[in-house]
Every structure is written in C-alpha cells, then in structure tokens.
Design an enzyme around this catalytic site. Sequence first.
Site, short mmCIF file in Angstrom:
data_model
loop_
_atom_site.label_atom_id
_atom_site.label_comp_id
_atom_site.label_asym_id
_atom_site.label_seq_id
_atom_site.Cartn_x
_atom_site.Cartn_y
_atom_site.Cartn_z
N GLY A 213 0.78 -1.23 0.00
CA GLY A 213 0.00 0.00 0.00
C GLY A 213 0.81 1.28 0.00
O GLY A 213 0.31 2.33 0.42
N THR A 215 1.99 3.03 -2.62
CA THR A 215 1.42 3.95 -3.60
C THR A 215 0.10 4.51 -3.09
O THR A 215 -0.18 5.70 -3.21
CB THR A 215 1.18 3.23 -4.94
OG1 THR A 215 2.33 2.47 -5.26
CG2 THR A 215 0.88 4.21 -6.05
N HIS A 429 5.27 -37.72 -2.00
CA HIS A 429 6.00 -36.53 -1.57
C HIS A 429 5.12 -35.68 -0.63
O HIS A 429 5.52 -35.35 0.49
CB HIS A 429 6.44 -35.72 -2.79
CG HIS A 429 7.18 -34.46 -2.46
ND1 HIS A 429 8.54 -34.36 -2.55
CD2 HIS A 429 6.75 -33.26 -2.02
CE1 HIS A 429 8.92 -33.14 -2.19
NE2 HIS A 429 7.84 -32.45 -1.86
N GLU A 430 3.92 -35.38 -1.09
CA GLU A 430 3.03 -34.54 -0.27
C GLU A 430 2.58 -35.28 0.98
O GLU A 430 2.50 -34.69 2.06
CB GLU A 430 1.82 -34.09 -1.09
CG GLU A 430 2.14 -33.17 -2.26
CD GLU A 430 2.97 -31.95 -1.89
OE1 GLU A 430 2.86 -31.47 -0.74
OE2 GLU A 430 3.75 -31.49 -2.74
P1 ADP Z 1 2.70 -0.83 -3.29
O1 ADP Z 1 2.79 0.55 -3.81
O2 ADP Z 1 3.21 -0.97 -1.89
O3 ADP Z 1 3.25 -1.88 -4.19
P2 ADP Z 1 -0.08 -0.42 -3.75
O4 ADP Z 1 -0.29 0.84 -3.05
O5 ADP Z 1 0.07 -0.34 -5.24
O6 ADP Z 1 1.17 -1.20 -3.17
O7 ADP Z 1 -1.24 -1.41 -3.36
C1 ADP Z 1 -1.94 -2.14 -4.31
C2 ADP Z 1 -3.38 -2.25 -3.94
O8 ADP Z 1 -3.55 -3.05 -2.79
C3 ADP Z 1 -4.02 -0.94 -3.61
O9 ADP Z 1 -4.44 -0.25 -4.75
C4 ADP Z 1 -5.17 -1.37 -2.73
O10 ADP Z 1 -6.25 -1.80 -3.51
C5 ADP Z 1 -4.63 -2.58 -2.00
N1 ADP Z 1 -4.13 -2.21 -0.67
C6 ADP Z 1 -2.87 -2.35 -0.22
N2 ADP Z 1 -2.76 -1.93 1.05
C7 ADP Z 1 -3.98 -1.52 1.43
C8 ADP Z 1 -4.52 -0.95 2.62
N3 ADP Z 1 -3.77 -0.75 3.71
N4 ADP Z 1 -5.82 -0.63 2.62
C9 ADP Z 1 -6.60 -0.84 1.55
N5 ADP Z 1 -6.16 -1.34 0.40
C10 ADP Z 1 -4.86 -1.70 0.32
ZN ZN Z 2 7.64 -30.53 -1.05
#
Ligand code: ADP
Ligand code: ZN
Length: 600
Positions: A213, A215, A429-430
């Site tokens: 999250g 971004t 294996h499993e």
């Molecule tokens: P990062 O930038 O860390 O790779 P993003 O911000 O792109 O991750 O997250 C991808 C998606 O995951 C977001 O658009 C959202 O839909 C979901 N997400 C991730 N963290 C949260 C959070 N804390 N609350 C709500 N949605 C989240």
């Molecule tokens: Zn295995």
Amino acid sequence: MSEQKNKKDKEKMKQKIYMTVTVAIIIIGLIILAAYLIMDNQNAEENKLTYTELIEKIDDGVVEKIEMTVGSTTVKVKLKDVEKEKQTIVPSTQAFIELVQEKKLEGNMIDLNQNPEGILKTIGSGLFSILPTLLLLALIILMFKMQGLGDKGKVYDSETTNSKITFDDVAGLDEEKHEMMEIVDFLKNPKRFYEMGAKIPRGVLLCGQPGTGKTLIAKAIAGQANVPFISMSGSEFIEMFAGLGASRVRKLFEKAKKISPCIIFIDEIDAIGSRRTSGSGAETENNQTLNQLLVEMDGFDTEETIIVLAATNRPEMLDKALLRPGRFDRRITIALPDLRGREAILKIHAKEKKFSSEVDLKSIAEDTAGFTGADLANILNEAAIIATINDHDVITNKDIEDAVKKVTVGLEKQSRVVSEKDKKLTAYHEAGHAIVSSQLETQKDIKEVSIIPRGVAGGYTMYRTNEDKYYISKTEMQEKLVALLGGRAAEKIVLNDISTGASNDIEVATDIAKNMITKYGMSETLGPISINTEQDPYELQLLGEKFGDAIGAEVKILLDNAYVRAQTLIHENREKLDRVAQALIKKEVISAEEFQELIK
Ligand code: ADP
Ligand code: ZN
C-alpha cells in the site's frame, strides 16, 4: 495493481500498437522497394549493351540512333532491327562523343537530350536511391520518439492526478497515517509552518514489500491535502539513452514547481538510487540520473511546497547520499498487515461487493497471514469473478476459498496431463510432508493436502495459519526443517529414488538453517552472533576462515539431523503414509478432516 499502473499499461499498449503499425509500414515499404529494384535490374539486364558491344554495333553500322542526356553517362541506343531501346553506360560522355564523331557517324544520329523531363528523371532516380536511407532515418526517429524524446505534449511519463483517495481508503496503518498527517497539514497550510520556523521533511522513504500500500498511502496524502500527485517509476529510467534519465528527472521537478503545492511519488527508487559505483555504461547512466535527483532535492526553495515520496523494498541498497538530511531523511516502514489490518483491508474492498450471509471476513483474515493488502484485494476480486462464472447471486464462502487458493498457489492447471508415475511420486511426496508434520508438535495444523498441480508446484500441503506470530522459537524452526524434508524422505524410502520435486523444499530449508546460525544466533557452539555477508562481504574474513567453516558445519548438522528425523518418522508411520498417499492418488485433494481420519 493500482489504477495508475493500469493506466500506464494502457499507455504502453497504445505505444506498442503505434510502434508495430509503423514498423509494418516501413517493412512493407522496404519490400516494395526491393521488388522494384530487382525488377528494374532484370529489365536492365535484358536491355543492356556493354560499351565494347556498342562500339562493335557502331562499326557494324546497325545503330540507328543514340540518345544522350546531359549529366548522365547512360546512353540509350536504338538498333536498326531491334524494337526495344538498349542502354549502355559510357565511361566518359566527352570521350564518347569524340569517338562517335571520329567514326564519322551522321550528325543526327546523336540526340543530345536536354529537356527538363530527362533532368527530372535523373532527380527522380536519385531520390529513389536514397529512399532506403530515408526509411532508416524514419525508423531511428521513431525509436527516439518511443523513448520519449520529442514528445512534448506529455510530461515524460509522469502522471498527474488529482487524487480522490483519502486516508479513509487506507485500512489499518494507523501509526503511519498519523505520521503522515503532519505532511498533509504542511501541504495544506505551509505558511504556518514557515512562520513557526518548523522544518518539514522534503523527502520521505516508504519501505515495504510490493502490494503493502505504499502507492496507496502516497495518493491518500495527496487526496487528503487536496494537492496534485505526480508519479513515476524508477524502473522507467533505466532503459534510456544516455542523459535522458537525468533530463527526465529535471523535467519532473520543473513540472512539480509549476503546480506546487504537490506530491512527487517515485516508485521503485532503488532502480535509480542504488549505490553509485565507478562502473561504466548503464551504471554511469544511473549515476547521472541519481546525481540529478540529488541536485533537485537540494535545490528546493523555501517557497516551494513539494514533498517527494519514494517507495522501495530494499532501503539498504540505496546510495547513502540519498538518505542525508534534506533529502530522504524520513523513513516509514510499512509492514505486512496483521490480523486486524487484514480484516480492515478486506472490509474496505468488500464494500462494493455482495456476499452471502455466511461469509465471515474475520475468518478469511485468519487464514491469510502473510498476505499483502494487494493480495487481499485480489482475493475478493477473484472471488467476485468466480461467483459470476458460477452464476451465484452473491459471493459465497466457497468462492472465496477458491479465490484464496488461486491467489496463493496459482491457477489450477487442469490441462496439464500428469502421468501415473508422476502422480504416485507427488502423492508420496506430499503425504510425506503431511505425515511428518502431523508428528511434530509445532507443525501439525494441516489444512489441505493436494496433488493437483498449481503454478510451478506439482502439489502442495497447506498449513493453517490462524495466528499472527512475531516470534518463532528454535524448536519450531527445527521442526519446520523436518517437515520440509519430509517430502524428500518419503520419496527416498518408498520409491528408493529421489526427484527434483523437492528442490524448492531444500532451498527453503537451507535458507532457514542458515538464518538460524547466522542471523538468530541459535547455534550452541557459535553462540549469539549475526553475520550478514551481503552487507559486508569481508565480515567472514574478519572472523577468520575457521569460523566460516564452523558455520557451514553447523548448517549441515541442522539439515542432516532434520533429514534423519524425517526419515525416522516416515519409517515409524509407514502405514499411515501409504493410506494418505493412496487417498491422494484417488481423490487428488484431501481436507484436514479426511486427513485426521486417515491417520487415526
Ligand atoms: P505498493 O505501492 O506498496 O506496491 P499499492 O499501493 O500499489 O502497493 O497497493 C496495491 C493495492 O492493494 C491498492 O491499490 C489497494 O487496492 C490494495 N491495498 C494495499 N494496502 C492496502 C490498505 N492498507 N488498505 C486498503 N487497500 C490496500
Ligand atoms: Zn515438497
């Protein structure tokens, strides 16, 4: 994952199509050109008369007329009883005219052609001969364009959005949000802060795994403060021509200054901000980009209300210069969501979906320890898709379970044909993992055993993870090793052969064993010591060669002991193993309850 990335993808698709069409046109152009040249050549072959032949013909008196064009050494020859004109290349027009005069041919025989049509023809054929060069030039220009050169309308891949996302859209992360509130206040009312003489961080580093999250929270800050959000990804810089990365950075900040107050978000900053080396080529290019970024960060006026947020999963890789005061001097680490966090994230993403009343988000949260926010969002989205495909009115528990599986281990590869022999091997294996685990106090919570291939794995044994753990004990780690090697042990004992199917297990086990010795100080003889050769390659040398040998020996002992114990457990529970393996061959998947029944 995020909306913005989708947009970028679309943009890239458009560019791709544009590129493909143009390349196709150029190729077709080249083919037509080649065909023309070949045909022209063939015609020319037929109608050619060598210089000596021409002289002979003149001597023979069969030449009716010779037509010359000013400025061209190609002459047209009309022979007496031949319908078509022939062409001859003469070494020198002047000498040829003299020669013809010498032979005392009739004056009207040579027709000096000076009309503009001939000159135009000459220019035309000249143009034609440089056509390949023109096409090549077009191709090169196109390539530059693709790299973002000359594309003035767009601001160099950076995207400006007026984010509608606010902190309400970010689940959990309460502390992080609290810390970010300061930045929001600053963006809203910078004057107050300046008057107070308060220093606000210019650069904030968001550290955490992909999908946690980062971004999202950067956008939420922009949305919360109601300022524009300009973003770009560090990886976009690396494929560029020399100097372009630096110029892009400059343009990015220029744009930001124009629309300030605003947020600049640089995703994957490690792609440009990795430690500078005195290397050449791509590395030097990165250095230029990084240097420009440093210059821009230092060059902020007090007037400009710009906050630069950068995301990375590898903060230790970053050049130290980036982390100095005035640059990215604030760091916020975004961890994987805990149980409460996961439930909150699920709630947010469940908002616009319809669920059957039996669905309990809390229990999904319990089953998804270690999942990122993006994974959880993905699960609910997949569940909605599965429900739609299955014609359900609402999303059911089963839909969600399937979605969890799908997200966890990749799509079921139903089309993959598995041979009976492979099936038996995978089953043992499993079953080996499952049986060994069932005999270990810390590992026995088995949720499902399956030999249906998913992703790259031939089968899987799923464990119940309904507890958020912060600490793992030595006993638990040791037993984990035994469980991991249970698959290999079963193959060896039952089939008296071993397969590559255990390679991932062995890799994971070795990693754990190494960490136990060199990270968690769990070795009796070496004691509490932490060695990180990735960070400091000379660390082991400092400690001495013998120490290095001792580490190797300790890791090996851990793994050997675990393997022996796994084999012992397989021997002791051979009957149960056979029962489980047979059940797997028959049903392919067995649940926790069925498993318990089988090993009673
Ligand atoms: P990062 O930038 O860390 O790779 P993003 O911000 O792109 O991750 O997250 C991808 C998606 O995951 C977001 O658009 C959202 O839909 C979901 N997400 C991730 N963290 C949260 C959070 N804390 N609350 C709500 N949605 C989240
Ligand atoms: Zn295995």
